[in-house]
Motif scaffolding. Structure first.
Motif, PDB file in Angstrom:
ATOM      1  N   THR A 187      -1.986  -6.093  11.261  1.00 48.00           N
ATOM      2  CA  THR A 187      -1.358  -5.018  10.798  1.00 48.00           C
ATOM      3  C   THR A 187      -0.064  -5.064  11.599  1.00 48.00           C
ATOM      4  OG1 THR A 187      -2.442  -3.465  12.214  1.00 48.00           O
ATOM      5  CG2 THR A 187      -3.219  -3.855   9.694  1.00 48.00           C
ATOM      6  N   THR A 188       0.999  -4.071  11.102  1.00 47.75           N
ATOM      7  CA  THR A 188       2.018  -3.570  11.967  1.00 47.75           C
ATOM      8  C   THR A 188       1.595  -2.368  12.853  1.00 47.75           C
ATOM      9  OG1 THR A 188       2.925  -2.243  10.288  1.00 47.75           O
ATOM     10  CG2 THR A 188       3.541  -4.395   9.996  1.00 47.75           C
ATOM     11  N   ASP A 189       2.256  -1.937  13.696  1.00 47.58           N
ATOM     12  CA  ASP A 189       1.918  -0.780  14.527  1.00 47.58           C
ATOM     13  C   ASP A 189       2.025   0.531  13.559  1.00 47.58           C
ATOM     14  OD1 ASP A 189       1.621  -2.139  16.638  1.00 47.58           O
ATOM     15  OD2 ASP A 189       3.039  -1.331  17.874  1.00 47.58           O
ATOM     16  N   GLU A 190       2.998   0.334  12.534  1.00 45.57           N
ATOM     17  CA  GLU A 190       3.191   1.665  11.829  1.00 45.57           C
ATOM     18  C   GLU A 190       2.090   1.943  10.902  1.00 45.57           C
ATOM     19  OE1 GLU A 190       5.726  -0.955  12.098  1.00 45.57           O
ATOM     20  OE2 GLU A 190       7.005   0.400  13.238  1.00 45.57           O
ATOM     21  N   GLU A 191       1.295   0.769  10.286  1.00 47.42           N
ATOM     22  CA  GLU A 191       0.231   0.664   9.548  1.00 47.42           C
ATOM     23  C   GLU A 191      -0.844   1.109  10.490  1.00 47.42           C
ATOM     24  OE1 GLU A 191       0.992  -2.863   6.386  1.00 47.42           O
ATOM     25  OE2 GLU A 191       0.466  -3.430   8.292  1.00 47.42           O
ATOM     26  N   LEU A 192      -0.904   0.633  11.821  1.00 45.57           N
ATOM     27  CA  LEU A 192      -2.164   1.166  12.585  1.00 45.57           C
ATOM     28  C   LEU A 192      -2.170   2.716  12.637  1.00 45.57           C
ATOM     29  CD1 LEU A 192      -2.305  -1.372  15.138  1.00 45.57           C
ATOM     30  CD2 LEU A 192      -3.984  -1.039  13.568  1.00 45.57           C
ATOM     31  N   ILE A 193      -0.794   3.105  12.905  1.00 46.25           N
ATOM     32  CA  ILE A 193      -0.630   4.639  13.086  1.00 46.25           C
ATOM     33  C   ILE A 193      -1.039   5.325  11.873  1.00 46.25           C
ATOM     34  CG2 ILE A 193       1.097   6.405  13.483  1.00 46.25           C
ATOM     35  CD1 ILE A 193       2.435   4.436  15.282  1.00 46.25           C
ATOM     36  N   GLU A 194      -0.893   4.863  10.653  1.00 50.81           N
ATOM     37  CA  GLU A 194      -1.062   5.506   9.459  1.00 50.81           C
ATOM     38  C   GLU A 194      -2.724   5.547   9.074  1.00 50.81           C
ATOM     39  OE1 GLU A 194       1.025   4.998   5.740  1.00 50.81           O
ATOM     40  OE2 GLU A 194       2.796   4.054   6.913  1.00 50.81           O
ATOM     41  N   ILE A 195      -3.382   4.458   9.419  1.00 55.34           N
ATOM     42  CA  ILE A 195      -4.870   4.010   9.190  1.00 55.34           C
ATOM     43  C   ILE A 195      -5.416   4.884  10.091  1.00 55.34           C
ATOM     44  CG2 ILE A 195      -6.539   2.467   9.699  1.00 55.34           C
ATOM     45  CD1 ILE A 195      -4.641   0.269   8.408  1.00 55.34           C
ATOM     46  N   GLY A 196      -5.150   4.957  11.521  1.00 57.56           N
ATOM     47  CA  GLY A 196      -5.724   5.622  12.627  1.00 57.56           C
ATOM     48  C   GLY A 196      -5.639   7.262  12.240  1.00 57.56           C
ATOM     49  N   THR A 197      -4.423   7.678  12.095  1.00 58.83           N
ATOM     50  CA  THR A 197      -4.456   9.080  11.504  1.00 58.83           C
ATOM     51  C   THR A 197      -5.183   9.526  10.481  1.00 58.83           C
ATOM     52  OG1 THR A 197      -2.146   9.349  12.563  1.00 58.83           O
ATOM     53  CG2 THR A 197      -2.706  10.956  11.037  1.00 58.83           C
ATOM     54  N   TRP A 198      -5.279   8.669   9.306  1.00 60.20           N
ATOM     55  CA  TRP A 198      -6.184   8.848   8.298  1.00 60.20           C
ATOM     56  C   TRP A 198      -7.340   8.737   8.626  1.00 60.20           C
ATOM     57  CZ3 TRP A 198      -9.818   5.969   5.565  1.00 60.20           C
ATOM     58  CH2 TRP A 198     -10.174   6.482   4.193  1.00 60.20           C
ATOM     59  N   VAL A 199      -7.922   8.108   9.359  1.00 59.86           N
ATOM     60  CA  VAL A 199      -9.437   7.769   9.872  1.00 59.86           C
ATOM     61  C   VAL A 199      -9.635   9.389  10.850  1.00 59.86           C
ATOM     62  CG1 VAL A 199     -11.193   7.052  11.521  1.00 59.86           C
ATOM     63  CG2 VAL A 199      -9.673   5.461   9.974  1.00 59.86           C
ATOM     64  N   LEU A 200      -8.934   9.766  11.582  1.00 57.81           N
ATOM     65  CA  LEU A 200      -8.933  10.749  12.613  1.00 57.81           C
ATOM     66  C   LEU A 200      -9.159  12.286  11.602  1.00 57.81           C
ATOM     67  CD1 LEU A 200      -6.767  10.028  15.391  1.00 57.81           C
ATOM     68  CD2 LEU A 200      -9.279  10.011  15.536  1.00 57.81           C
ATOM     69  N   ALA A 233       1.046  -0.988   0.118  1.00 55.54           N
ATOM     70  CA  ALA A 233       0.205   0.018  -0.170  1.00 55.54           C
ATOM     71  C   ALA A 233       0.681   1.131  -0.008  1.00 55.54           C
ATOM     72  CB  ALA A 233      -1.028  -0.088   1.072  1.00 55.54           C
ATOM     73  N   GLU A 234       0.636   2.273  -0.735  1.00 55.01           N
ATOM     74  CA  GLU A 234       1.266   3.469  -1.087  1.00 55.01           C
ATOM     75  C   GLU A 234       0.719   4.615   0.051  1.00 55.01           C
ATOM     76  OE1 GLU A 234       3.938   3.908  -2.794  1.00 55.01           O
ATOM     77  OE2 GLU A 234       3.881   1.540  -3.474  1.00 55.01           O
ATOM     78  N   THR A 235      -0.571   4.332   0.440  1.00 52.23           N
ATOM     79  CA  THR A 235      -1.191   5.653   1.175  1.00 52.23           C
ATOM     80  C   THR A 235      -1.655   4.934   2.269  1.00 52.23           C
ATOM     81  OG1 THR A 235      -2.971   5.399   0.112  1.00 52.23           O
ATOM     82  CG2 THR A 235      -1.537   6.998  -1.117  1.00 52.23           C
ATOM     83  N   PRO A 236      -2.127   5.859   3.273  1.00 54.11           N
ATOM     84  CA  PRO A 236      -2.716   5.400   4.469  1.00 54.11           C
ATOM     85  C   PRO A 236      -4.355   4.927   4.041  1.00 54.11           C
ATOM     86  CG  PRO A 236      -1.720   7.517   5.215  1.00 54.11           C
ATOM     87  CD  PRO A 236      -1.415   7.106   3.606  1.00 54.11           C
ATOM     88  N   GLU A 237      -4.686   5.405   2.830  1.00 48.95           N
ATOM     89  CA  GLU A 237      -6.196   5.295   2.331  1.00 48.95           C
ATOM     90  C   GLU A 237      -6.154   3.920   1.961  1.00 48.95           C
ATOM     91  OE1 GLU A 237      -9.843   6.830  -0.211  1.00 48.95           O
ATOM     92  OE2 GLU A 237      -7.897   7.968  -0.393  1.00 48.95           O
ATOM     93  N   GLU A 238      -4.882   3.266   1.329  1.00 49.57           N
ATOM     94  CA  GLU A 238      -5.038   2.021   0.601  1.00 49.57           C
ATOM     95  C   GLU A 238      -4.788   1.067   1.767  1.00 49.57           C
ATOM     96  OE1 GLU A 238      -2.952   3.057  -3.733  1.00 49.57           O
ATOM     97  OE2 GLU A 238      -1.665   2.589  -1.875  1.00 49.57           O
ATOM     98  N   LEU A 239      -4.278   1.489   2.810  1.00 50.67           N
ATOM     99  CA  LEU A 239      -3.998   0.727   4.032  1.00 50.67           C
ATOM    100  C   LEU A 239      -5.302   0.373   4.380  1.00 50.67           C
ATOM    101  CD1 LEU A 239      -0.978   2.020   6.008  1.00 50.67           C
ATOM    102  CD2 LEU A 239      -1.337  -0.463   4.737  1.00 50.67           C
ATOM    103  N   PHE A 240      -5.960   1.372   4.783  1.00 53.75           N
ATOM    104  CA  PHE A 240      -7.689   1.161   5.343  1.00 53.75           C
ATOM    105  C   PHE A 240      -8.281   0.273   4.363  1.00 53.75           C
ATOM    106  CE2 PHE A 240     -12.110   2.362   5.518  1.00 53.75           C
ATOM    107  CZ  PHE A 240     -12.330   2.418   6.474  1.00 53.75           C
ATOM    108  N   CYS A 246     -15.155  -4.567   6.100  1.00 52.71           N
ATOM    109  CA  CYS A 246     -16.294  -4.284   6.860  1.00 52.71           C
ATOM    110  C   CYS A 246     -16.899  -2.885   6.857  1.00 52.71           C
ATOM    111  CB  CYS A 246     -15.962  -4.707   8.540  1.00 52.71           C
ATOM    112  SG  CYS A 246     -15.850  -6.446   8.603  1.00 52.71           S
ATOM    113  N   HIS A 247     -15.954  -1.941   7.213  1.00 53.09           N
ATOM    114  CA  HIS A 247     -16.286  -0.509   7.098  1.00 53.09           C
ATOM    115  C   HIS A 247     -16.493   0.234   5.611  1.00 53.09           C
ATOM    116  CE1 HIS A 247     -15.919  -0.037  11.379  1.00 53.09           C
ATOM    117  NE2 HIS A 247     -15.003  -0.693  11.361  1.00 53.09           N
ATOM    118  N   ASN A 248     -16.204  -0.702   4.723  1.00 59.14           N
ATOM    119  CA  ASN A 248     -16.659  -0.500   3.199  1.00 59.14           C
ATOM    120  C   ASN A 248     -15.535   0.720   2.805  1.00 59.14           C
ATOM    121  OD1 ASN A 248     -17.978  -0.133   0.672  1.00 59.14           O
ATOM    122  ND2 ASN A 248     -19.937  -0.363   1.569  1.00 59.14           N
ATOM    123  N   THR A 249     -15.618   0.923   1.463  1.00 60.04           N
ATOM    124  CA  THR A 249     -14.576   1.860   1.028  1.00 60.04           C
ATOM    125  C   THR A 249     -14.725   3.483   1.478  1.00 60.04           C
ATOM    126  OG1 THR A 249     -14.332   0.502  -1.065  1.00 60.04           O
ATOM    127  CG2 THR A 249     -13.938   2.902  -1.296  1.00 60.04           C
ATOM    128  N   GLY A 250     -13.826   4.053   1.855  1.00 60.77           N
ATOM    129  CA  GLY A 250     -14.066   5.367   2.512  1.00 60.77           C
ATOM    130  C   GLY A 250     -14.444   5.498   3.722  1.00 60.77           C
TER     131      GLY A 250
END
Length: 152
Positions: A103-116, A27-34, A41-45
């Motif tokens: 996921t790795t912690d780095e991925e969780l951080i990217e996904i979480g920051t993107w969601v927030l 994945a290149e971006t946090p959105e792609e990781l999401f 489950c949470h659907n695209t976007g």
């Protein structure tokens, strides 16, 4: 023509599958990781799936959490979430969101920051410290539900 496998044949076939190379999904971006880890489950976007998983693209919710938004999200990522939730008139009952373990912690951080930031329209960010605190305290699902603001 009908093909049948004996027990030995089935085992041999399964073993052969295990030797196939694993293709890594990058994945290149946090959105792609999401999309890879959360959208099933949470659907695209983060638009949610009625009755299955609530929408995450609710800025009013994340903004109402205020400074607690990153703590709440870290708790949900680490502990999962279960119990009755009513969100935008839709009931979510009985389905359990498991802790995010693939996921790795780095991925969780990217996904979480993107969601927030992207979905929640906040300036908040996920951090390693927040994940570590959530792991140490293991907030219960009841504790997490109690943190939720009454804006849905």
């Amino acid at each position: 023509m009908r093909l049948t496998l004996t027990r030995k044949g089935a085992v041999a076939f399964a073993m052969a599958l295990l030797t196939l190379p694993v293709v890594a999904v990058s994945a290149e971006t946090p959105e792609e990781l999401f999309e890879i880890h959360c959208a099933a489950c949470h659907n695209t976007g983060g638009i949610g799936n009625p009755g299955l998983a609530p929408p995450l693209n609710r800025p009013v919710f994340w903004q109402a959490l205020g400074e607690a938004a990153p703590d709440y999200l870290a708790g949900v990522m680490i502990s999962g979430m279960a119990g009755k939730l009513e969100i935008q008139g839709q009931m979510y009952i009985g389905l359990i969101m498991p802790p995010v373990a693939s996921t790795t912690d780095e991925e969780l951080i990217e996904i979480g920051t993107w969601v927030l930031q992207a979905l929640g329209e906040t300036e908040s960010a996920m951090s390693q410290e927040l994940l570590d605190t959530a792991r140490a305290t293991r907030p219960s699902h009841a504790d997490l539900r109690a943190m939720r603001p009454a804006v849905d």
